[in-house]
Design an enzyme around this catalytic site. Structure first.
Site, PDB file in Angstrom:
ATOM      1  N   SER A 154       0.864  -1.192   0.000  1.00 16.77           N
ATOM      2  CA  SER A 154       0.000   0.000   0.000  1.00 16.77           C
ATOM      3  C   SER A 154       0.890   1.228   0.000  1.00 16.77           C
ATOM      4  CB  SER A 154      -0.894   0.027   1.245  1.00 16.77           C
ATOM      5  OG  SER A 154      -1.519   1.293   1.407  1.00 16.77           O
ATOM      6  N   TYR A 168      -1.390  -0.531  10.200  1.00 15.34           N
ATOM      7  CA  TYR A 168      -1.534  -1.025   8.832  1.00 15.34           C
ATOM      8  C   TYR A 168      -0.400  -0.512   7.954  1.00 15.34           C
ATOM      9  CZ  TYR A 168      -3.670  -1.663   4.184  1.00 15.34           C
ATOM     10  OH  TYR A 168      -3.914  -2.003   2.886  1.00 15.34           O
ATOM     11  N   ALA A 169      -0.102   0.778   8.060  1.00  9.97           N
ATOM     12  CA  ALA A 169       0.970   1.364   7.257  1.00  9.97           C
ATOM     13  C   ALA A 169       2.293   0.684   7.554  1.00  9.97           C
ATOM     14  CB  ALA A 169       1.065   2.864   7.516  1.00  9.97           C
ATOM     15  N   LYS A 172       2.418  -2.747   5.910  1.00  9.16           N
ATOM     16  CA  LYS A 172       2.567  -2.711   4.459  1.00  9.16           C
ATOM     17  C   LYS A 172       3.974  -2.302   4.041  1.00  9.16           C
ATOM     18  CE  LYS A 172      -1.420  -4.238   3.226  1.00  9.16           C
ATOM     19  NZ  LYS A 172      -1.528  -5.534   2.521  1.00  9.16           N
TER      20      LYS A 172
END
Length: 263
Positions: A154, A168-169, A172
């Site tokens: 992402s 989440y970052a 990814k």
């Protein structure tokens, strides 16, 4: 006469290739399963949502493409389920893997992030990605077969944060890193490993977590193309990386973000 080179059509052909697609019950995974099937591939779908997999099968059948040759219901947050899924895949002898299964939990403030938030997102987005890819590549090596893998990263992995997605970052960014590691490890066996890093995509995960006006603000502020991506656009980019047209590309994370990171 000079050497005869394959045409673009033959180089990008996925006809009769066996492709595993995870996260296939919705969003980018579903779109990729459908697009691969329309391109003539024999698809094995994986997701924890059994009903969603049935819906994906129905959409593929309605499109006139060959229905998935296999469906594996597995919650990739559970490492035992990951190992079981890897074992089940062996019967299909797949040559390609598109791994889209992922999870995002957004919080309004960094202090709201919990240990459970961290554990579940890292277990799905990183741990499952790493062990699934390793197991898949090891099967190819054991069969002395070449193949390709595309993981879903992402652009938040580059940005470090997008709309409350701290964990989440981070996961990814880890996916992009493991992509390089797997490419170096399995490249000598003729196995390519790449990733795509989508920006904003019209999926339930994005629409369910980013509030309506915030999406518009993000698009207008950051995306030169001034729109979200359709899941099929991510699918088609991924199919290029899976195909022989990308035969000398490995270890790359390809940003598919409408120009966000190029502003």
């Amino acid at each position: 006469m000079g050497q005869q080179h394959p045409s673009w059509v033959s180089a990008t052909s996925l006809t009769d290739r066996v492709i595993v697609v995870t996260g296939a019950a919705s969003g980018i995974g579903r779109a990729t399963a459908k697009e691969c099937a329309l391109a003539g591939a024999r698809v094995v779908t994986v997701d924890r949502n059994a009903e969603g997999l049935k819906e994906t099968r129905g959409l593929i059948e309605q499109s006139g493409a060959v229905a998935p040759i296999g469906e594996i219901v597995a919650d990739l947050a559970d490492h035992t389920a990951v190992e079981t899924a890897i074992a089940e895949l062996a019967q299909y002898r797949p040559g390609h893997l598109f791994h889209a299964a992922g999870l995002v939990i957004r919080r309004d403030h960094i202090d709201d992030v919990t240990l459970d938030d961290w554990d579940v997102q890292t277990s799905v987005n990183q741990r499952a990605s790493w062990f699934l890819t390793r197991g898949f590549c090891q099967q190819l090596v054991a069969r002395e077969s070449t193949g390709s893998v595309v993981l879903v990263s992402s652009i938040s992995g580059h940005l470090g944060l997008m709309s409350g997605s701290w964990v989440y970052a981070s996961t990814k960014a880890g996916v992009s890193s493991m992509t390089k590691g797997f490419a170096k490890t399995f490249g000598p066996h003729g196995i390519r490993v790449n990733a795509v890093a989508p920006g904003l995509v019209e999926t339930p995960m994005v629409r369910g977590g980013v509030r309506g006006k915030e999406v518009d603000d993000l698009i207008n502020t950051n995306v030169p193309l001034r729109r979200m991506a359709d899941p099929a656009e991510i699918a088609r980019t991924s199919m290029f990386l899976l195909s022989d047209a990308a035969s000398f590309i490995t270890g790359v994370t390809l940003d598919v973000d409408g120009g966000w990171l190029r502003r």
